[in-house]
Design a protein around this motif. Structure first.
Motif, mmCIF file in Angstrom:
data_model
loop_
_atom_site.group_PDB
_atom_site.id
_atom_site.type_symbol
_atom_site.label_atom_id
_atom_site.label_comp_id
_atom_site.label_asym_id
_atom_site.label_seq_id
_atom_site.Cartn_x
_atom_site.Cartn_y
_atom_site.Cartn_z
ATOM 1 N N GLY A 91 -0.510 -9.268 -0.840
ATOM 2 C CA GLY A 91 0.302 -8.974 -2.005
ATOM 3 C C GLY A 91 -0.477 -8.153 -3.014
ATOM 4 O O GLY A 91 -1.696 -8.252 -3.110
ATOM 5 N N TRP A 92 0.261 -7.336 -3.746
ATOM 6 C CA TRP A 92 -0.277 -6.636 -4.904
ATOM 7 C C TRP A 92 0.303 -7.299 -6.155
ATOM 8 O O TRP A 92 1.515 -7.536 -6.234
ATOM 9 N N PHE A 93 -0.575 -7.556 -7.109
ATOM 10 C CA PHE A 93 -0.190 -8.175 -8.359
ATOM 11 C C PHE A 93 -0.675 -7.281 -9.498
ATOM 12 O O PHE A 93 -1.539 -6.421 -9.302
ATOM 13 N N ARG A 94 -0.134 -7.488 -10.685
ATOM 14 C CA ARG A 94 -0.635 -6.762 -11.837
ATOM 15 C C ARG A 94 -0.597 -7.652 -13.073
ATOM 16 O O ARG A 94 0.194 -8.603 -13.157
ATOM 17 N N GLN A 95 -1.474 -7.329 -13.978
ATOM 18 C CA GLN A 95 -1.502 -8.046 -15.241
ATOM 19 C C GLN A 95 -1.768 -7.043 -16.348
ATOM 20 O O GLN A 95 -2.816 -6.396 -16.377
ATOM 21 N N SER A 138 4.370 -6.450 -5.123
ATOM 22 C CA SER A 138 4.823 -6.179 -3.766
ATOM 23 C C SER A 138 4.049 -7.055 -2.796
ATOM 24 O O SER A 138 2.962 -7.544 -3.109
ATOM 25 N N CYS A 139 4.619 -7.234 -1.610
ATOM 26 C CA CYS A 139 3.947 -8.012 -0.584
ATOM 27 C C CYS A 139 4.369 -7.510 0.785
ATOM 28 O O CYS A 139 5.514 -7.050 0.957
ATOM 29 N N ILE A 140 3.445 -7.581 1.730
ATOM 30 C CA ILE A 140 3.757 -7.242 3.114
ATOM 31 C C ILE A 140 3.352 -8.427 3.972
ATOM 32 O O ILE A 140 2.235 -8.941 3.866
ATOM 33 N N SER A 141 4.266 -8.867 4.806
ATOM 34 C CA SER A 141 4.001 -10.069 5.597
ATOM 35 C C SER A 141 3.075 -9.760 6.755
ATOM 36 O O SER A 141 2.874 -8.612 7.139
ATOM 37 N N THR A 177 5.587 1.807 -2.637
ATOM 38 C CA THR A 177 5.666 1.508 -1.216
ATOM 39 C C THR A 177 4.370 0.850 -0.763
ATOM 40 O O THR A 177 3.289 1.392 -0.986
ATOM 41 N N ILE A 178 4.504 -0.300 -0.129
ATOM 42 C CA ILE A 178 3.339 -1.004 0.401
ATOM 43 C C ILE A 178 3.271 -0.744 1.900
ATOM 44 O O ILE A 178 4.299 -0.665 2.581
ATOM 45 N N SER A 179 2.054 -0.597 2.409
ATOM 46 C CA SER A 179 1.872 -0.375 3.839
ATOM 47 C C SER A 179 0.503 -0.902 4.230
ATOM 48 O O SER A 179 -0.358 -1.131 3.383
ATOM 49 N N TYR A 199 -2.257 -0.479 1.463
ATOM 50 C CA TYR A 199 -2.074 0.531 0.428
ATOM 51 C C TYR A 199 -0.868 0.185 -0.450
ATOM 52 O O TYR A 199 0.072 -0.467 -0.008
ATOM 53 N N LEU A 200 -0.913 0.683 -1.665
ATOM 54 C CA LEU A 200 0.254 0.658 -2.537
ATOM 55 C C LEU A 200 0.435 2.062 -3.087
ATOM 56 O O LEU A 200 -0.358 2.507 -3.922
ATOM 57 N N GLN A 201 1.428 2.760 -2.565
ATOM 58 C CA GLN A 201 1.757 4.091 -3.057
ATOM 59 C C GLN A 201 2.675 3.932 -4.256
ATOM 60 O O GLN A 201 3.742 3.309 -4.140
ATOM 61 N N MET A 202 2.276 4.474 -5.386
ATOM 62 C CA MET A 202 3.042 4.332 -6.618
ATOM 63 C C MET A 202 3.480 5.709 -7.099
ATOM 64 O O MET A 202 2.629 6.556 -7.415
#
Length: 119
Positions: free
Chosen positions: A35-39, A49-52, A69-71, A80-83
């Motif tokens: 998972g990607w998190f932000r604060q 976002s999260c990818i299983s 997009t997460i990949s 990766y997290l393409q923003m």
């Protein structure tokens, strides 16, 4: 040593793009959901976002759907997290974390990378 290391953050103008990378060492990334998190300053953590691990199903926070997009690249042990179409409200420290399932307990997390969206 089991760890996750993020990179790719920086300063970008509104409407711009960044690609964040999350590299794993000490364990095999494809055995985990990532998972990607932000604060943001003064705010709580939110899941972006999260990818299983099992079927690469992806999940997104509503406000980033269609822009992020997460990949994963298992050969590179990297997620990766393409923003794209970044907005000032996307400004935050972004970090990745590994767990057995999306939405489950986090077992490993990185230190984070700062994304600043500003003109």
């Amino acid at each position: 040593q089991v760890q996750l290391v993020e990179s790719g953050g920086g300063l970008v103008q509104p409407g711009g793009s960044l690609r964040l990378s999350c590299v794993a060492s000490g364990f095999t990334l494809d055995d985990y959901a990532i998972g990607w998190f932000r604060q943001a300053p003064g705010k709580g953590r939110e899941g972006v976002s999260c990818i299983s691990s099992s079927d690469d199903r992806t999940y997104y926070l509503n406000v980033v759907k269609g822009r992020f997009t997460i990949s994963r690249d298992n050969a590179m042990n990297t997620v990766y997290l393409q923003m794209n179409s970044l907005k000032p409200e996307d400004t935050a420290v972004y970090y990745c974390a590994a767990g057995r399932v999306c939405g489950g307990n986090l077992e490993v997390r990185g230190q984070g990378t700062l994304v600043t969206v500003s003109s």
